[in-house]
Design an enzyme around this catalytic site. Structure first.
Site, PDB file in Angstrom:
ATOM      1  N   ASN A  29     -10.470  -7.278   7.640  1.00  0.00           N
ATOM      2  CA  ASN A  29      -9.629  -6.224   8.200  1.00  0.00           C
ATOM      3  C   ASN A  29      -9.387  -6.522   9.671  1.00  0.00           C
ATOM      4  O   ASN A  29     -10.325  -6.580  10.463  1.00  0.00           O
ATOM      5  CB  ASN A  29     -10.301  -4.850   8.030  1.00  0.00           C
ATOM      6  N   GLU A  57       0.808  -1.222   0.000  1.00  0.00           N
ATOM      7  CA  GLU A  57       0.000   0.000   0.000  1.00  0.00           C
ATOM      8  C   GLU A  57       0.842   1.273   0.000  1.00  0.00           C
ATOM      9  O   GLU A  57       1.935   1.311   0.555  1.00  0.00           O
ATOM     10  CB  GLU A  57      -0.903  -0.009   1.243  1.00  0.00           C
ATOM     11  N   LYS A  83      -8.094   2.321  -2.856  1.00  0.00           N
ATOM     12  CA  LYS A  83      -8.484   2.185  -1.441  1.00  0.00           C
ATOM     13  C   LYS A  83      -9.202   3.470  -1.048  1.00  0.00           C
ATOM     14  O   LYS A  83      -8.609   4.535  -0.973  1.00  0.00           O
ATOM     15  CB  LYS A  83      -7.226   1.974  -0.598  1.00  0.00           C
ATOM     16  N   GLU A 142     -14.574  -5.729   2.133  1.00  0.00           N
ATOM     17  CA  GLU A 142     -13.908  -5.796   3.439  1.00  0.00           C
ATOM     18  C   GLU A 142     -14.916  -5.950   4.571  1.00  0.00           C
ATOM     19  O   GLU A 142     -15.904  -5.226   4.640  1.00  0.00           O
ATOM     20  CB  GLU A 142     -13.106  -4.509   3.638  1.00  0.00           C
ATOM     21  N   GLU A 196      -6.101  -8.169   5.919  1.00  0.00           N
ATOM     22  CA  GLU A 196      -5.680  -6.769   5.844  1.00  0.00           C
ATOM     23  C   GLU A 196      -5.315  -6.222   7.223  1.00  0.00           C
ATOM     24  O   GLU A 196      -6.006  -6.504   8.198  1.00  0.00           O
ATOM     25  CB  GLU A 196      -6.818  -5.906   5.280  1.00  0.00           C
ATOM     26  N   SER A 197      -4.260  -5.439   7.272  1.00  0.00           N
ATOM     27  CA  SER A 197      -3.837  -4.686   8.464  1.00  0.00           C
ATOM     28  C   SER A 197      -3.157  -5.554   9.519  1.00  0.00           C
ATOM     29  O   SER A 197      -3.531  -6.711   9.736  1.00  0.00           O
ATOM     30  CB  SER A 197      -5.011  -3.956   9.123  1.00  0.00           C
ATOM     31  N   LYS A 200       0.468   4.828   1.531  1.00  0.00           N
ATOM     32  CA  LYS A 200      -0.345   5.523   2.545  1.00  0.00           C
ATOM     33  C   LYS A 200       0.532   6.527   3.271  1.00  0.00           C
ATOM     34  O   LYS A 200       1.546   6.158   3.863  1.00  0.00           O
ATOM     35  CB  LYS A 200      -0.930   4.496   3.519  1.00  0.00           C
TER      36      LYS A 200
END
Length: 260
Positions: A186, A54, A116, A165, A216-217, A56
């Site tokens: 997530n 990503e 995103k 998500e 994710e994350s 970000k």
């Protein structure tokens, strides 16, 4: 009002203003609107470890992650590292991103790009296609089942892949439908910002095999990837772990080498 509610409240105002300034017909006239897409779902399916890296700059949980780098360098670095796809944050107020970041990433690399964004209107899906996205993110926590259905069907009509998500079992059950390609779990609660990989582990058995599973994350080491792969995950979205370094592409390359 929690942070997710604030983001959605501001996003609705932002989209309303954009729709007044830039009509859909103008977006559809974009050079990129009819460009063939590169399937993120296929890239994940065909990879041993489907890393989505990503871009970000900041987030509500960590005000500054990396403001110094330009998106083209990050995109080229990620491609050289051998990642399966790139996620580009386009929210400005809370994440420091923009649609220009998506355009610049598209100009720099030919790997699948995920927009995103907090999508709450069909307009944003057309906008994504016009700016070079290959896939979009839909967040179950902010959408009704009817919205998920109509938004994902519109995306598929534009040949965009759809990553849906979820954060819990309730969101998962309301979201399952054939117009989705990937189911993302997530690990960060968007209301509290607490992160736990247990979320991915708990929900893995509830995701039908028709969908590509994406975690994710909160993924910061190769052991987490290998563990989650054992739960059937084929995609792994990693942002902060790479972006907090001076050279995200090099960090991604080292990470990929450790995996292999």
């Amino acid at each position: 009002m929690n942070i997710l509610d604030k983001i959605v409240f501001d996003k609705k105002k932002e989209v309303l203003l954009k729709k007044q300034l830039i009509p859909v017909s103008q977006l559809e006239a974009s050079v990129l609107f009819n460009t063939p897409v590169k399937s993120l779902a296929s890239a994940l399916q065909n990879a041993n470890f489907g890393i989505i890296a990503e871009h970000k700059r900041r987030s509500p949980s960590k005000s500054t992650i990396n403001q110094k780098l330009n998106v083209e360098d990050v995109a080229i670095g990620y491609k050289k590292a051998g990642i399966s796809g790139m996620s580009v944050l386009t929210d400005g107020k809370y994440f420091g991103g923009s649609l220009d970041d998506l355009l610049l990433a598209r100009a720099a690399v030919n790997i699948p790009l995920l927009r995103k964004e907090f999508i709450i209107d069909e307009y944003q899906i057309i906008e994504a296609k016009a700016h070079g996205a290959d896939a979009i993110l839909l967040i179950a926590a902010i959408l009704s089942r009817e919205e998920i259905k109509s938004f994902s069907q519109l995306a598929k009509s534009l040949n965009l892949d759809v990553l849906l998500e979820v954060h819990n079992e309730t969101e998962l059950h309301k979201s399952l439908m054939p117009s989705l390609d990937m189911l993302g779990v997530n690990n960060r609660n968007l209301k509290t910002f607490i992160v736990s990989l247990e979320t991915s582990k708990t929900l893995s058995d509830l995701i039908p095999s028709d969908f590509i599973k994406v975690s994710e994350s909160g993924i910061s080491n190769t052991e987490a990837i290998k563990m989650l792969k054992g739960y059937g995950y084929q995609g792994f979205l990693i942002g902060e772990n790479f972006m907090k370094t001076d050279n995200p592409g090099e960090s991604a390359a080292q990470f990929m080498n450790q995996l292999v």
